[in-house]
Motif scaffolding. Structure first.
Motif, mmCIF file in Angstrom:
data_model
loop_
_atom_site.group_PDB
_atom_site.id
_atom_site.type_symbol
_atom_site.label_atom_id
_atom_site.label_comp_id
_atom_site.label_asym_id
_atom_site.label_seq_id
_atom_site.Cartn_x
_atom_site.Cartn_y
_atom_site.Cartn_z
ATOM 1 N N ASN A 168 -1.561 10.942 6.741
ATOM 2 C CA ASN A 168 -1.398 9.636 6.109
ATOM 3 C C ASN A 168 -0.010 9.077 6.376
ATOM 4 N N ASP A 172 -0.387 4.147 3.994
ATOM 5 C CA ASP A 172 -1.596 4.699 3.365
ATOM 6 C C ASP A 172 -1.290 5.181 1.953
ATOM 7 N N LYS A 175 -0.767 2.173 -0.368
ATOM 8 C CA LYS A 175 -2.014 1.545 -0.819
ATOM 9 C C LYS A 175 -2.663 2.360 -1.933
ATOM 10 N N CYS A 179 -3.217 1.078 -6.004
ATOM 11 C CA CYS A 179 -4.394 1.188 -6.879
ATOM 12 C C CYS A 179 -4.027 1.843 -8.205
ATOM 13 N N THR A 210 -8.864 -4.980 1.955
ATOM 14 C CA THR A 210 -9.807 -3.967 2.460
ATOM 15 C C THR A 210 -9.710 -2.684 1.657
ATOM 16 N N HIS A 211 -8.486 -2.252 1.360
ATOM 17 C CA HIS A 211 -8.317 -1.001 0.611
ATOM 18 C C HIS A 211 -8.839 -1.128 -0.817
ATOM 19 N N ASN A 214 -12.632 -0.976 -0.716
ATOM 20 C CA ASN A 214 -13.117 0.390 -0.485
ATOM 21 C C ASN A 214 -12.910 1.258 -1.719
ATOM 22 N N HIS A 215 -11.762 1.087 -2.381
ATOM 23 C CA HIS A 215 -11.481 1.877 -3.584
ATOM 24 C C HIS A 215 -12.443 1.522 -4.710
#
Length: 712
Positions: A168, A172, A175, A179, A210-211, A214-215
C-alpha cells in the motif's frame, strides 16, 4: 466580441489616458466603487478600472478595495497580489488612502486560529530562509488573528507512512484513514452536511469518490454512517445517462452517418433499459440492426424528429426513450431542458448550432445542477472552489502537493547581456539550470512566486473550517538541510521545529472532538416521481387553409435558411453543398433540390447583387442593443460606401418582419454605418422586399468620431 476579450479591448481604448472618453458617462453616473477579491485582480483589469476610482476620489467620493494577499491563488490566470501588496499604495497619495486591517476571526474556533497563527509564521520563516527572499514573510506579515468564537475546536495533523509489506502506498493508507475519520465524526454526532473534503486536483477527488463508494459497499462500512458525497463532478449534467442518451440521439439526427453517435446511442439505451451484454451491443453495425435495438417510434419518426424545433425535439425524444420515469435522472433532465430552452430563446433554434455550443458549455458551471442546501451529504471540493466558503469540519486527505513550479512551466525572460539582449522577451522552459544563466533573476522570481502560490493554497485550505481541521500528509524523511519541495515537508518541519507544537509520534493534535449526538432531525423533502412531457401536438389542433405541402415547405425553408447562413458568395455554392453532404447535414437529393432553388434566385438582379465579391460579408451577426438585448442579423454587407442588411424568412409576410428590419437599420444608423438599406427575403415565394428606414430624428449633436462600429 467575446466577454473574455473585453479587458484587452478597453485597455486599447484607454491607452494610458487619464480621462478616457469611454468612461465619461460612467464616471459621471457612478460615484462609489467596491472591488472585492482584489488580490486576484490582474494588471489589465486594474488598469481599466483605476481611472474611475481615481476620478471618484478626486471628487471627494469614497471607494473600497477588499482583499487578502494570503489568499491570492489565481496567478495562473493573471491575478497579481502585488497590486494589493504595494502598487495601490504607490498609485494613490496618503490623503486618498486609508488601510483598515481586519485581524479578528469570527469564523474558526480558538484552536484553529492559534494553530494557523503559529504554523504560518514558522512556515514563512522556513521558506524565507530556503529561498533567500523576503516575499513569503512580506505576504504573511498580517497573518496573526484574534479568535472571537467562544466554542472550542480541534486541529489534527497526521503523517502517514506507506505499508510496503502490504503493497500500500501512503495515499492508500490516507484513503483508509479518511474513512475512519468520517466514521469518527459522524458517530460523534456530526452531520454529513457539515463535513467538507478538500483536494488539490480533480484526479484526487475522483480517487476519494471511488474509495468511498467501494468502502460503502464493503463489509467494513458502518451502518450508521453516510458515505455519500457531492462534488462538482457528480453534479455535472453530462454525467447522467439520460442526458448522454439525448445528446447521442441529437447527434445521430444531425448526422446519420456518425458512427460514434450511433454506438453511443445504442450503448446508453441498453445501459438504461435492456441490460444486454456489452459484447452483444457492440456487435450492432448495420443500420438495420441499429434501428431494431431502439424503440420503433424513434426509427419510424426520424424524418419527423429532424423537422421539430429544438426544445420540442428533446421533449419528444424523452418520451420515445421512456426517460421520464428514471427518478434519479429527473434533476439532470430538468437542468438539461432548461439549457436547451435558454439556447433556443437566445441563439439559433438549430440542432447543429446547439451541438456545437454544447461541446463548450458542458465543461462550464452552466452545465451543473444545484444541490439543495439541506441535502445531508458530505461535500467534495477543490481548494480553488472552496475559496470564500466555510464548513464546520474540513478534511484534507492528500496534503502533499509540490512547492516548486511545474516542469512544464514556461516563463518569459529578458536580459541585457549581449547577444541575447537583442531578443527582447523570449519564452523559456522552467529549469534549475536557469539559476546559472543570464536569466537567473527571472528564474528566482518565478520560483519565489510559486512558493507563495502554494503557501497561499495551504492558507486557504487551513482557514475554511469552523470547528475542526483534519490534515493527512505523507510521512517523509526530513534531512538536516533546508530543502522544502512539498507542502508536506514544510508542514512537518514547521510542526517539529517549533516548541509551540506538541507532537505525539507522527501526529499533532490540539483540542478535542465534542460528542454532539442527538435525535436525528427529519428534513421534509419532496421529489418528482416522473418527468412530465407534454405532447401538445396530440391535444392542440388549429384549423388552417394551408395546402397539405405546408409542412414540407416549412422544412425546406429551414434548410434554405441554414445554407444561406453559410453562403457568402455565389461562386461558393457548389463547394458549400458538397461539404454539407459530406458532413451529413443533407442527403444528396436534398442538396440537389436546395442548390437548384438558390440558383433560380441568383437569376434575380437584387438577390444576385447580394452574393457578388464586391461586398465584405458577415452572416448571423450578433449585436448588443443599447437596452442590453441581443439581436442577430442574418446577413450584413458593406463595401465602404453602402451597407445592406438582409433578413431571411421562411413563413408568410408579417408586419413584425418589417419592424424587425427597421430596428436593424436604426441600430446600424446609430453605429454610423454608411448608406444603409434593408431587405426581407421570403424563401417560400422568393420575393425580396425593401424595408424603408424610419424617418431620422433631428439631433443637435454632431457625429461622434469615437463612436464604436463594426470591424470588418
Amino acid at each position: 466580441m467575446l466577454l473574455a476579450d473585453a479587458p484587452s479591448f478597453l485597455k486599447r481604448i484607454i491607452n494610458e489616458s487619464e480621462t478616457p472618453f469611454i468612461y465619461e458617462k460612467v464616471g459621471s453616473f457612478y460615484r462609489h466603487f467596491l472591488i472585492d477579491e482584489f488580490q486576484d485582480t490582474s494588471e489589465m483589469q486594474w488598469a481599466n478600472i483605476r481611472p474611475l476610482v481615481a476620478n471618484a476620489l478626486d471628487q471627494g467620493y469614497e471607494s473600497m478595495v477588499v482583499g487578502d494577499v494570503k489568499q491570492a491563488i489565481y496567478r495562473w490566470r493573471g491575478g497579481n497580489l502585488n497590486l494589493l501588496n504595494h502598487q495601490i499604495a504607490q498609485q494613490f497619495n496618503s490623503a486618498h488612502l486609508k488601510i483598515l486591517p481586519l485581524n479578528e476571526n469570527y469564523r474558526s474556533a480558538r484552536q484553529i486560529v492559534q494553530f494557523n497563527n503559529t504554523f504560518f509564521r514558522e512556515a514563512c520563516h522556513l521558506v524565507n530562509n530556503y529561498l533567500g527572499a523576503a516575499l513569503p514573510e512580506e505576504v504573511f506579515r498580517d497573518v496573526q488573528q484574534q479568535p472571537k468564537k467562544n466554542e472550542d475546536g480541534i486541529v489534527s495533523v497526521e503523517f502517514i507512512a506507506a505499508e510496503k509489506a502490504q503493497g500500500n502506498s501512503w495515499t492508500d493508507e490516507a484513503k483508509a484513514r479518511l474513512c475512519a475519520l468520517i466514521e469518527e465524526l459522524q458517530l460523534s454526532g456530526v452531520q454529513p452536511r457539515d463535513i467538507a473534503i478538500l483536494v488539490r486536483k480533480n484526479e484526487e477527488g475522483h480517487a476519494v469518490i471511488t474509495h468511498l463508494l467501494n468502502h460503502q459497499n464493503s463489509d467494513k462500512a458502518k451502518t450508521n454512517v453516510n458515505y455519500q458525497v457531492i462534488s462538482n463532478e457528480s453534479l455535472r449534467i453530462d454525467s447522467a445517462a439520460s442526458v448522454n442518451l439525448l445528446i447521442y440521439a441529437l447527434r445521430y439526427l444531425a448526422n446519420p452517418d456518425d458512427h460514434l453517435a450511433r454506438a453511443g446511442l445504442v450503448f446508453e439505451y441498453n445501459r438504461i433499459h435492456t441490460g444486454r451484454p456489452l459484447a452483444e451491443v457492440l456487435q450492432v453495425k448495420a443500420i438495420s440492426d441499429f434501428r431494431n435495438v431502439l424503440p420503433d417510434a424513434f426509427s419510424r419518426n426520424e424524418s419527423f424528429l429532424r423537422g421539430l424545433p429544438l426544445y420540442e425535439m428533446t421533449e419528444t425524444l424523452t418520451g420515445i426513450f421512456n426517460l421520464a420515469k428514471l427518478t434519479g435522472e429527473i434533476p439532470y433532465l430538468q437542468a438539461f431542458q432548461d439549457m436547451v430552452l435558454n439556447f433556443s430563446l437566445r441563439e439559433q433554434n438549430e440542432l447543429s448550432e446547439f451541438l456545437s455550443w454544447w461541446e463548450d458549455a458542458r465543461h462550464t458551471d452552466r452545465a451543473t445542477i444545484k444541490s439543495a442546501a439541506e441535502s445531508n451529504v458530505m461535500r467534495l471540493l477543490t481548494i480553488h472552489k472552496a475559496k470564500g466558503l466555510q464548513f464546520p469540519y474540513v478534511i484534507i486527505p492528500f496534503c502533499s502537493w509540490g512547492m516548486e513550479p511545474h516542469k512544464e512551466t514556461v516563463i518569459w525572460v529578458k536580459t541585457s547581456q549581449p547577444p541575447f539582449n537583442t531578443l527582447g522577451m523570449v519564452p523559456v522552459k522552467y529549469s534549475n539550470n536557469l539559476e546559472n544563466s543570464y536569466f537567473c533573476e527571472d528564474y528566482l522570481k518565478e520560483r519565489a512566486s510559486s512558493y507563495v502560490d502554494n503557501l497561499n493554497l495551504l492558507y486557504v485550505a487551513f482557514t475554511r473550517p469552523e470547528k475542526g481541521l483534519y490534515v493527512l500528509a505523507p510521512d517523509e524523511e526530513i534531512k538536516s538541510d533546508t530543502k522544502i519541495s512539498t507542502v508536506s515537508k514544510l508542514l512537518k518541519k514547521a510542526l517539529f521545529n517549533n516548541t509551540r507544537f506538541s507532537t505525539t509520534g507522527n501526529r499533532y493534535i490540539e483540542g478535542k472532538l465534542s460528542d454532539t449526538r442527538q435525535a436525528p432531525m427529519e428534513v421534509p423533502s419532496h421529489s418528482l416521481a416522473v418527468y412530465t412531457t407534454f405532447p401538445w401536438r396530440n391535444r392542440l389542433v388549429i384549423r388552417t387553409s394551408a395546402p397539405p405541402e405546408t409542412e414540407a415547405q416549412r422544412k425546406m425553408g429551414l434548410r434554405l435558411h441554414e445554407v444561406l447562413a453559410r453562403l457568402h458568395y455565389a461562386d461558393q455554392l457548389d463547394e458549400l453543398m458538397n461539404t454539407m453532404v459530406t458532413t451529413g447535414a443533407f442527403n444528396p437529393n436534398e442538396a440537389t433540390q436546395l442548390k437548384l432553388q438558390i440558383q433560380s434566385w441568383l437569376t434575380q438582379p437584387v438577390f444576385q447583387s447580394w452574393f457578388n465579391r464586391s461586398w465584405t460579408v458577415r452572416t448571423e451577426v450578433p449585436v448588443l442593443a443599447p437596452q442590453g438585448e441581443y439581436r442577430r442579423m442574418d446577413r450584413l454587407m458593406t463595401d465602404g460606401k453602402h451597407t445592406v442588411v438582409v433578413d431571411f424568412k421562411s413563413g408568410n409576410p408579417a408586419a413584425a418582419d418589417q419592424a424587425q428590419v427597421s430596428e436593424y437599420i436604426k441600430l446600424l444608423h446609430d453605429m454610423h454605418m454608411p448608406g444603409i438599406s434593408g431587405y426581407l427575403f421570403y424563401t417560400r415565394t422568393g420575393e425580396a422586399i425593401e424595408v424603408k428606414p424610419q424617418p431620422k430624428s433631428k439631433s443637435k449633436k454632431g457625429k461622434n468620431n469615437n463612436q464604436l462600429s463594426f470591424d470588418f
